[in-house]
Design a protein around this motif. Structure first.
Motif, PDB file in Angstrom:
ATOM      1  N   LEU A  43     -56.141  65.843  28.204  1.00  0.00           N
ATOM      2  CA  LEU A  43     -57.077  66.730  28.929  1.00  0.00           C
ATOM      3  C   LEU A  43     -57.645  67.661  28.144  1.00  0.00           C
ATOM      4  N   THR A  44     -58.911  68.094  28.539  1.00  0.00           N
ATOM      5  CA  THR A  44     -59.754  69.223  27.703  1.00  0.00           C
ATOM      6  C   THR A  44     -59.137  70.320  28.372  1.00  0.00           C
ATOM      7  N   PRO A  45     -59.315  71.627  27.346  1.00  0.00           N
ATOM      8  CA  PRO A  45     -58.987  72.944  27.617  1.00  0.00           C
ATOM      9  C   PRO A  45     -59.372  73.284  28.996  1.00  0.00           C
ATOM     10  N   ALA A  46     -60.715  72.964  29.517  1.00  0.00           N
ATOM     11  CA  ALA A  46     -60.996  73.524  30.747  1.00  0.00           C
ATOM     12  C   ALA A  46     -60.350  72.872  31.843  1.00  0.00           C
ATOM     13  N   ILE A  47     -59.925  71.519  31.833  1.00  0.00           N
ATOM     14  CA  ILE A  47     -59.498  70.977  32.859  1.00  0.00           C
ATOM     15  C   ILE A  47     -57.838  71.365  32.954  1.00  0.00           C
ATOM     16  N   ARG A  48     -57.176  71.671  31.670  1.00  0.00           N
ATOM     17  CA  ARG A  48     -55.884  72.076  31.578  1.00  0.00           C
ATOM     18  C   ARG A  48     -55.800  73.387  32.278  1.00  0.00           C
ATOM     19  N   LEU A  49     -56.844  74.269  32.038  1.00  0.00           N
ATOM     20  CA  LEU A  49     -56.895  75.663  32.643  1.00  0.00           C
ATOM     21  C   LEU A  49     -56.935  75.605  34.098  1.00  0.00           C
ATOM     22  N   LEU A  50     -57.943  74.742  34.523  1.00  0.00           N
ATOM     23  CA  LEU A  50     -58.106  74.645  35.979  1.00  0.00           C
ATOM     24  C   LEU A  50     -56.798  74.259  36.632  1.00  0.00           C
ATOM     25  N   LEU A  51     -55.966  73.111  35.959  1.00  0.00           N
ATOM     26  CA  LEU A  51     -54.676  72.640  36.617  1.00  0.00           C
ATOM     27  C   LEU A  51     -53.927  73.792  36.759  1.00  0.00           C
ATOM     28  N   VAL A  52     -53.814  74.656  35.785  1.00  0.00           N
ATOM     29  CA  VAL A  52     -52.668  75.512  35.277  1.00  0.00           C
ATOM     30  C   VAL A  52     -52.898  76.580  36.639  1.00  0.00           C
ATOM     31  N   VAL A  53     -54.102  77.110  36.595  1.00  0.00           N
ATOM     32  CA  VAL A  53     -54.499  78.364  37.475  1.00  0.00           C
ATOM     33  C   VAL A  53     -54.275  77.766  39.011  1.00  0.00           C
ATOM     34  N   GLY A  54     -54.661  76.623  39.353  1.00  0.00           N
ATOM     35  CA  GLY A  54     -54.777  75.926  40.546  1.00  0.00           C
ATOM     36  C   GLY A  54     -53.146  75.711  41.009  1.00  0.00           C
ATOM     37  N   GLY A  55     -52.520  75.268  40.122  1.00  0.00           N
ATOM     38  CA  GLY A  55     -50.990  74.973  40.345  1.00  0.00           C
ATOM     39  C   GLY A  55     -50.081  76.305  40.474  1.00  0.00           C
ATOM     40  N   THR A  56     -50.559  77.266  39.848  1.00  0.00           N
ATOM     41  CA  THR A  56     -49.798  78.617  40.112  1.00  0.00           C
ATOM     42  C   THR A  56     -50.074  79.188  41.386  1.00  0.00           C
ATOM     43  N   VAL A  57     -51.433  79.238  41.523  1.00  0.00           N
ATOM     44  CA  VAL A  57     -51.827  79.707  42.909  1.00  0.00           C
ATOM     45  C   VAL A  57     -51.086  79.050  44.052  1.00  0.00           C
ATOM     46  N   LEU A  58     -51.060  77.563  44.097  1.00  0.00           N
ATOM     47  CA  LEU A  58     -50.527  76.922  45.028  1.00  0.00           C
ATOM     48  C   LEU A  58     -49.270  77.107  45.230  1.00  0.00           C
ATOM     49  N   TYR A  59     -48.493  77.015  44.139  1.00  0.00           N
ATOM     50  CA  TYR A  59     -47.253  77.472  44.175  1.00  0.00           C
ATOM     51  C   TYR A  59     -46.518  78.720  44.561  1.00  0.00           C
ATOM     52  N   LEU A  60     -47.133  79.689  44.205  1.00  0.00           N
ATOM     53  CA  LEU A  60     -46.777  80.863  45.013  1.00  0.00           C
ATOM     54  C   LEU A  60     -47.157  81.052  46.143  1.00  0.00           C
ATOM     55  N   ALA A  61     -48.501  80.539  46.639  1.00  0.00           N
ATOM     56  CA  ALA A  61     -49.060  80.581  48.062  1.00  0.00           C
ATOM     57  C   ALA A  61     -47.958  79.867  48.952  1.00  0.00           C
ATOM     58  N   LEU A  62     -47.435  78.718  48.559  1.00  0.00           N
ATOM     59  CA  LEU A  62     -46.665  78.178  49.457  1.00  0.00           C
ATOM     60  C   LEU A  62     -45.407  78.753  49.734  1.00  0.00           C
ATOM     61  N   ALA A  63     -44.724  79.209  48.455  1.00  0.00           N
ATOM     62  CA  ALA A  63     -43.673  80.242  48.695  1.00  0.00           C
ATOM     63  C   ALA A  63     -43.941  81.544  49.616  1.00  0.00           C
ATOM     64  N   ILE A  64     -44.962  82.060  49.399  1.00  0.00           N
ATOM     65  CA  ILE A  64     -45.418  83.388  50.277  1.00  0.00           C
ATOM     66  C   ILE A  64     -45.616  83.067  51.518  1.00  0.00           C
ATOM     67  N   ILE A  65     -46.233  81.805  51.995  1.00  0.00           N
ATOM     68  CA  ILE A  65     -46.617  81.497  53.392  1.00  0.00           C
ATOM     69  C   ILE A  65     -45.083  81.229  53.912  1.00  0.00           C
ATOM     70  N   ALA A  66     -44.051  80.554  53.368  1.00  0.00           N
ATOM     71  CA  ALA A  66     -42.756  80.075  53.604  1.00  0.00           C
ATOM     72  C   ALA A  66     -42.109  81.224  53.911  1.00  0.00           C
ATOM     73  N   TYR A  67     -42.169  82.271  53.076  1.00  0.00           N
ATOM     74  CA  TYR A  67     -41.350  83.545  53.464  1.00  0.00           C
ATOM     75  C   TYR A  67     -41.723  84.261  54.520  1.00  0.00           C
ATOM     76  N   GLY A  68     -43.114  84.473  55.059  1.00  0.00           N
ATOM     77  CA  GLY A  68     -43.642  85.014  55.998  1.00  0.00           C
ATOM     78  C   GLY A  68     -44.838  85.830  55.752  1.00  0.00           C
ATOM     79  N   GLY A  69     -45.224  85.624  54.622  1.00  0.00           N
ATOM     80  CA  GLY A  69     -46.467  86.556  54.491  1.00  0.00           C
ATOM     81  C   GLY A  69     -46.514  87.598  53.095  1.00  0.00           C
TER      82      GLY A  69
END
Length: 219
Positions: free
Chosen positions: A2-28
């Protein structure tokens, strides 16, 4: 690789999704960040993501891969999604939960410790650390440091990290999901060790005899 740019995109996207799902599940956002332990948990998620990006690693099949083990990645993915969503959902509704804020802070500490142990081998191996069961170019057997005690420290870190997440939300569901990880994890370890024996032969056999897989003297 993976190129550094693609790795960065995956890491940022994965982190945002991870936290967003948890926050939504918790009620906001307001509900989630009203809990000091969960504020700390979110901060640790971000720090571990940054550390993971800097550590390197890849998902290359390398010179030789056990493709028959790829089903484990699907199992990990399904369990991860359940683990991200179900504990905060249950916590916010007080369904199958453990009592006390102390449990939350123990979970935060375990989440951080497990994440550190999971990333440690990535820093040791760099781009030779693959998300696939594969022999990489220039692959050599590392037997020093933490590898001198256990053969799969990253998987131990995964289990501790998962248990920490469950306890941060006081979730019995999360503890059960952590236990469920043992099934695909055992299959993954078996596949890796077969491949390493085929690559390193008696050297790896000798290494196996003097070390444990995950927990010294137990497994």
């Amino acid at each position: 690789m993976l190129t550094p740019a693609i790795r960065l995109l995956l890491v940022v996207g994965g982190t945002v999704l991870y936290l967003a799902l948890a926050i939504i599940a918790y009620g906001g956002i307001a509900a989630f960040f009203s809990q000091p332990a969960l504020v700390a948990l979110a901060a640790i998620v971000v720090l571990l993501s940054v550390a993971g990006y800097l550590a390197g690693g890849n998902v290359s099949p390398g010179e030789r891969e056990d493709r028959g083990n790829r089903w484990v990645l699907i199992a990990f993915g399904i369990l991860l999604l359940l683990d991200v969503f179900l504990p905060p959902w249950a916590d916010s509704r007080d369904v199958w939960t453990l009592d006390g804020d102390t449990i939350r802070w123990i979970g935060v500490a375990l989440f951080a410790a497990g994440g550190a142990v999971r990333l440690w081998p990535v820093y040791v191996l760099g781009d030779r650390f693959s998300g696939l069961v594969a022999i990489q170019k220039g692959h050599r057997l590392v037997t020093g440091g933490i590898y001198g005690v256990i053969r799969h420290p990253s998987y131990l870190g995964m289990l501790v990290n998962s248990l920490g997440w469950a306890l941060a939300f006081r979730s019995i569901f999360g503890v059960l999901l952590t236990a469920a990880l043992l099934v695909p994890l055992h299959a993954r370890i078996e596949a890796e060790e077969r491949l390493l024996v085929s690559q390193f032969g008696t050297e790896y056999d000798a290494y196996r005899r003097r070390t444990s897989r995950l927990v010294p003297r137990l497994y």
